[in-house]
Design a protein around this motif. Structure first.
Motif, PDB file in Angstrom:
ATOM      1  N   LEU A 164      34.762  32.745  -2.070  1.00  0.00           N
ATOM      2  CA  LEU A 164      34.855  31.285  -2.082  1.00  0.00           C
ATOM      3  C   LEU A 164      33.750  30.672  -2.922  1.00  0.00           C
ATOM      4  O   LEU A 164      33.749  29.498  -3.213  1.00  0.00           O
ATOM      5  N   ILE A 166      31.527  29.446  -5.781  1.00  0.00           N
ATOM      6  CA  ILE A 166      31.643  29.088  -7.181  1.00  0.00           C
ATOM      7  C   ILE A 166      30.273  28.744  -7.713  1.00  0.00           C
ATOM      8  O   ILE A 166      29.474  28.110  -7.037  1.00  0.00           O
TER       9      ILE A 166
ATOM     10  N   LYS B 142      27.011  19.305   4.224  1.00  0.00           N
ATOM     11  CA  LYS B 142      28.230  19.511   3.431  1.00  0.00           C
ATOM     12  C   LYS B 142      29.509  19.311   4.233  1.00  0.00           C
ATOM     13  O   LYS B 142      29.540  19.559   5.437  1.00  0.00           O
ATOM     14  N   PHE B 144      33.700  20.525   3.643  1.00  0.00           N
ATOM     15  CA  PHE B 144      34.661  21.242   2.807  1.00  0.00           C
ATOM     16  C   PHE B 144      36.044  20.695   3.125  1.00  0.00           C
ATOM     17  O   PHE B 144      36.390  20.548   4.297  1.00  0.00           O
ATOM     18  N   ASN B 183      36.794  25.282  -5.790  1.00  0.00           N
ATOM     19  CA  ASN B 183      36.959  26.720  -5.924  1.00  0.00           C
ATOM     20  C   ASN B 183      37.880  26.999  -7.113  1.00  0.00           C
ATOM     21  O   ASN B 183      38.394  26.078  -7.753  1.00  0.00           O
ATOM     22  N   LEU B 188      39.886  23.971  -2.672  1.00  0.00           N
ATOM     23  CA  LEU B 188      38.789  23.736  -1.733  1.00  0.00           C
ATOM     24  C   LEU B 188      37.681  22.956  -2.432  1.00  0.00           C
ATOM     25  O   LEU B 188      37.134  23.409  -3.428  1.00  0.00           O
ATOM     26  N   THR B 190      33.948  21.090  -2.177  1.00  0.00           N
ATOM     27  CA  THR B 190      32.698  20.957  -1.435  1.00  0.00           C
ATOM     28  C   THR B 190      32.130  19.579  -1.709  1.00  0.00           C
ATOM     29  O   THR B 190      31.986  19.193  -2.867  1.00  0.00           O
ATOM     30  N   SER B 281      32.047  28.194   4.337  1.00  0.00           N
ATOM     31  CA  SER B 281      32.314  29.015   3.160  1.00  0.00           C
ATOM     32  C   SER B 281      31.416  30.246   3.125  1.00  0.00           C
ATOM     33  O   SER B 281      31.828  31.313   2.671  1.00  0.00           O
ATOM     34  N   LEU B 282      30.189  30.114   3.608  1.00  0.00           N
ATOM     35  CA  LEU B 282      29.300  31.282   3.633  1.00  0.00           C
ATOM     36  C   LEU B 282      29.733  32.301   4.677  1.00  0.00           C
ATOM     37  O   LEU B 282      29.655  33.503   4.447  1.00  0.00           O
ATOM     38  N   ARG B 284      32.490  33.248   5.418  1.00  0.00           N
ATOM     39  CA  ARG B 284      33.547  34.115   4.894  1.00  0.00           C
ATOM     40  C   ARG B 284      32.998  35.279   4.070  1.00  0.00           C
ATOM     41  O   ARG B 284      33.723  36.211   3.756  1.00  0.00           O
ATOM     42  N   GLU B 285      31.739  35.199   3.667  1.00  0.00           N
ATOM     43  CA  GLU B 285      31.263  36.170   2.683  1.00  0.00           C
ATOM     44  C   GLU B 285      30.045  36.992   3.028  1.00  0.00           C
ATOM     45  O   GLU B 285      29.784  37.981   2.358  1.00  0.00           O
ATOM     46  N   PHE B 287      28.898  38.688   5.791  1.00  0.00           N
ATOM     47  CA  PHE B 287      28.796  39.739   6.810  1.00  0.00           C
ATOM     48  C   PHE B 287      29.351  41.078   6.331  1.00  0.00           C
ATOM     49  O   PHE B 287      30.325  41.112   5.568  1.00  0.00           O
ATOM     50  N   ARG B 288      28.742  42.112   6.839  1.00  0.00           N
ATOM     51  CA  ARG B 288      29.206  43.471   6.586  1.00  0.00           C
ATOM     52  C   ARG B 288      28.814  44.313   7.790  1.00  0.00           C
ATOM     53  O   ARG B 288      27.788  44.041   8.416  1.00  0.00           O
ATOM     54  N   TRP B 301      37.698  40.212   8.759  1.00  0.00           N
ATOM     55  CA  TRP B 301      36.857  39.217   9.411  1.00  0.00           C
ATOM     56  C   TRP B 301      37.675  37.967   9.702  1.00  0.00           C
ATOM     57  O   TRP B 301      38.470  37.535   8.856  1.00  0.00           O
ATOM     58  N   GLU B 328      23.787  38.506   4.938  1.00  0.00           N
ATOM     59  CA  GLU B 328      23.042  37.993   3.785  1.00  0.00           C
ATOM     60  C   GLU B 328      22.241  36.780   4.240  1.00  0.00           C
ATOM     61  O   GLU B 328      22.771  35.890   4.904  1.00  0.00           O
ATOM     62  N   ARG B 330      21.356  34.249   2.846  1.00  0.00           N
ATOM     63  CA  ARG B 330      21.716  32.929   2.322  1.00  0.00           C
ATOM     64  C   ARG B 330      22.650  32.164   3.277  1.00  0.00           C
ATOM     65  O   ARG B 330      23.014  31.026   3.007  1.00  0.00           O
ATOM     66  N   GLU B 332      23.853  29.731   5.866  1.00  0.00           N
ATOM     67  CA  GLU B 332      23.244  28.462   6.279  1.00  0.00           C
ATOM     68  C   GLU B 332      23.917  27.886   7.516  1.00  0.00           C
ATOM     69  O   GLU B 332      25.097  28.144   7.762  1.00  0.00           O
TER      70      GLU B 332
END
Lengths: 372, 368
Positions: A164, A166, B142, B144, B183, B188, B190, B281-282, B284-285, B287-288, B301, B328, B330, B332
């Motif tokens: 997502l 950008i 923010k 979305f 996006n 999407l 922001t 949005s974060l 979604r990305e 985690f591992r 996920w 990660e 980052r 927030e």
């Protein structure tokens, strides 16, 4: 022995001639010939010898294109009233279906390049010289592409569909053999500032730029850079960046190194509800000025001498209202300026929404008093 | 001007225009000599002028103009001879609702209208506005907005408004960012609340105060006039109502999260409960899950209700033993505080956060 030397010599000669004859065309700056894939044209900046850098926010890349527009030519004044209507007509649509995302002047030919986008997102590159508007073809050109690497964590992505994230390009610049790219992301609220050597290599330097708040130096924050320019202040190269939350921040260029975390100094704030749009350096009668277009204020001008005089407290946050400390921010008699760029030292090209609603592109030449 | 019009062949079926075109079509026997529109994903990307209208023409003499007046300049594009005629590809797709005139040697040889999308074809909607919870911190950063179709850029300031409880419009609440942050497929958007107003002591903050005030309630309105890339409107407005609570000045702390681990031998989800909403949005990305050999565990996920939790379902059965949740830094919270630092660091408060790292790790155990 002699024979073998002779055979070797002949072979070497043949090989040499063959290599010379069939050598691939060598293009300047390691460019290749072809048609670059361009998803969007969101910012423009000129490099050396008519090389145009195209910022493609959607493709997260910058494309360097040889415009072959590199012969010195005399500046032709521009006064295009209702440029949006004109462009819309040429593109077979109406003005509400197009937007001008950026303008850039080729410093050699003085031709103005326009990044236009249609309502459906199709990018178009056009040039304007005097009264003549022409499309700039990006098919079969000499080009190179640099893909903007994302944050260090980015390559750790897994296959859950498209990210997502950008990384939009907020501004581009070129100085001393380097392409400078400021980026912002829809996710983290911070600024990535990249310095990329040109001709492109695999190398990209990142620096994260943090700023002090102007008032009291009490808070320290990150924020995205909206627009920037480079300038010499006291013989030293500076990045003059304008942020989404505060107008002007100064960074010494030699401190912006890979992986470093640099704190800049806020030199001015212009109050609420205002967004910086464009910054350029101008010169008039031996004096250097920084000119700044704003979303909700007139165009401002500041004398670089005044910034130089403030050199003493460079590493410290500014503690008082800068304006009262002697830096004179002069409002220029221009409001609603959306884009501006430098044509030559004392002439700017300006995209302005006039009070009668007309969107005009004009060069300041005939208003020589602007920089007095 | 000698004007002669030709019927139009439409590759898609379009209401009223279709009927008029159908009428023309049915009256014409020369079905070959029709100027046709080339479509791609609902966009009119070209015109074919058949060879029996113009046989071996001089391409330099052929031009396409907006049909609204005689002085319209030729539309910029490319002309190319194809097997079935001459293909004109404009630099940008033809605009729906507009008509174009084809001229040869300055004489009109045909007109083409690009049909509007009909109501039956529009299903444009706002799918979700994030954060989904209706209580937001005073320093909320923010929003979305998720749409069902690719939207037009550069129009958010005209179509998104923030109203207070008295239904007054709050001007300058959002950052007017151009280009906007969409996006890749433009579904999407922001939106940032003006950070200059959120950040304490900046001039905008001192002059106007923060965009949101504690204890107040607000309505975020999305106008029905917002158009998609292909020109259709939303047709109805969308509202998100929310109330504002205290400022969030604490970074998310993964060690305080509750990890609900399933049993070995199952493919049940592990659920991580944050006890606060985090950035959509974060989430979604960032985690591992890794096993003890540091190998990434494949799976899916899913974000939980109000973005307060996330679930991971592995592709294969869990094995007994320890796993690591890698995050990660980052990531927030709603106020832009990430795992390493706060949105704004108070220099007069010397409590420095832990060392900045790219990742944080949280161990959990799968038992029998």
């Amino acid at each position: 022995m002699k024979k073998s030397v002779l055979i070797f010599g002949v072979c070497a000669l043949v090989a040499g001639i063959t290599a010379f004859t069939f050598r691939a065309e060598e293009l300047p700056y390691n460019l290749k010939r072809g048609t670059p894939e361009i998803k969007s044209i969101t910012s423009l900046a000129f490099g050396p010898d008519g090389i145009l850098f195209i910022g493609d926010s959607k493709g997260a890349s910058v494309i360097a294109v040889n415009t072959k527009d590199a012969s010195n030519s005399v500046l032709q004044p521009i006064n295009s009233i209702g440029i949006d209507k004109k462009l819309a007509g040429m593109l077979g649509t109406t003005e509400e279906n197009i937007s001008i995302l950026d303008i850039a002047v080729n410093p050699i030919s003085k031709k103005v390049y326009l990044a236009v986008q249609s309502g459906d997102g199709t990018p178009v590159l056009l040039s304007i010289e005097g009264e003549t508007i022409a499309p700039v073809s990006l098919k079969d050109v000499e080009f190179d592409v640099v893909v903007l690497n994302n944050s260090p964590a980015e390559d750790a992505k897994d296959g859950r569909g498209r990210p997502l994230r950008i990384s939009s390009i907020s501004d581009l610049g070129y100085a001393n053999g380097k392409l400078l790219v400021s980026g912002l992301s829809n996710q983290e609220f911070s600024s990535t500032f990249r310095s990329i050597p040109f001709p492109f290599t695999d190398k990209q330097d990142f620096a994260s730029l943090e700023i002090f708040h102007a008032a009291h130096g009490k808070y320290e924050t990150t924020s995205p850079i909206k627009t920037f320019t480079t300038a010499q202040v006291n013989g030293k190269e500076y990045l003059v960046a304008s942020y989404t939350c505060t107008p002007l921040v100064l960074f010494p260029m030699d401190e912006l190194k890979a992986g470093t975390h640099v704190k800049g100094r806020t030199i001015a704030e212009m109050g609420s509800g205002n967004q910086p749009l464009d910054l350029v350096n101008m010169e008039k009668d031996g004096k250097s000025f920084l000119v700044m277009a704003n979303s909700n204020r007139p165009v401002f001008r500041v004398d670089f001498n005044d910034i130089e005089n403030f050199e003493g407290s460079l590493t410290e946050p500014v503690t008082a209202n800068f304006a009262t400390d002697g830096v004179d921010f002069v409002s220029m008699p221009m409001t609603n300026v959306l884009q501006l760029d430098k044509m030559n030292d004392d002439t700017m090209v300006i995209l302005q929404r006039k009070s009668n609603g007309s969107l005009d592109l004009w060069s300041t030449e005939k208003s020589g008093n602007l920089l007095k | 001007m000698n004007s002669k019009s030709f019927p139009i062949r439409l590759s898609l079926v379009h209401s009223l225009i279709f009927f008029s075109a159908f009428f023309l079509l049915s009256c014409s026997s020369a079905s070959e000599s029709e100027i046709s529109i080339i479509w791609e994903n609902d966009r009119a990307i070209g015109l074919i002028v058949p060879s029996d209208i113009l046989d071996s023409p001089d391409l330099a003499q052929l031009s396409i103009h907006l049909a609204s007046g005689e002085n319209n300049p030729p539309v910029l594009g490319e002309l190319r001879e194809e097997d079935n005629g001459i293909l004109f590809s404009p630099l940008i797709p033809f605009t729906r609702g507009l008509s174009y005139e084809i001229r040869y040697k300055d004489v009109s040889i045909g007109n083409v209208s690009i049909p509007q999308l009909t109501e039956g074809e529009t299903n444009l909607s706002v799918l979700e506005i994030y954060p989904t919870q209706d209580i937001l911190p005073e320093n909320q950063l923010k929003f979305f907005i998720k749409f069902s179709k690719p939207m037009r850029e550069g129009e958010s300031t005209a179509h998104v408004t923030l109203l207070n409880s008295k239904l007054d419009t709050l001007k300058g609440a959002f950052l007017d960012l151009q280009p906007e942050l969409w996006n890749e497929d433009q579904t999407l958007l922001t939106l940032w609340l003006d950070p200059g107003r959120i950040k304490r002591d900046l001039v905008p903050n001192l002059e106007m105060g923060a965009p949101l005030e504690m204890g107040e309630s607000y309505h975020l309105i999305i106008s029905e006039k917002w158009k998609s890339k292909s020109g259709e409107s939303l047709n109805e407005s969308y509202t998100k109502d929310f109330t504002v609570t205290a400022r969030d000045s604490i970074s998310p702390v993964p060690t305080s999260w509750i990890v609900g681990a399933p049993k070995a031998g199952t493919i049940e989800a592990v659920e991580i409960d944050f006890s606060e909403a985090l950035d959509y949005s974060l989430l979604r990305e960032v985690f591992r899950i890794r096993d003890l050999n540091d190998q990434k565990v494949p799976g899916k996920w899913n974000i939980g209700i109000e973005e307060k939790s996330i679930r991971f379902t592995p592709d294969t059965d869990w094995k007994k033993g320890k796993y690591v949740l890698e995050i990660e830094s980052r990531l927030e919270d709603l106020a832009g505080n990430n795992l390493n630092r706060l949105f704004e660091t108070d220099l007069s408060n010397p409590s420095k956060p832990a060392i900045e790292t790219d990742f944080k790790r949280l161990e959990f155990e799968i038992k029998e």
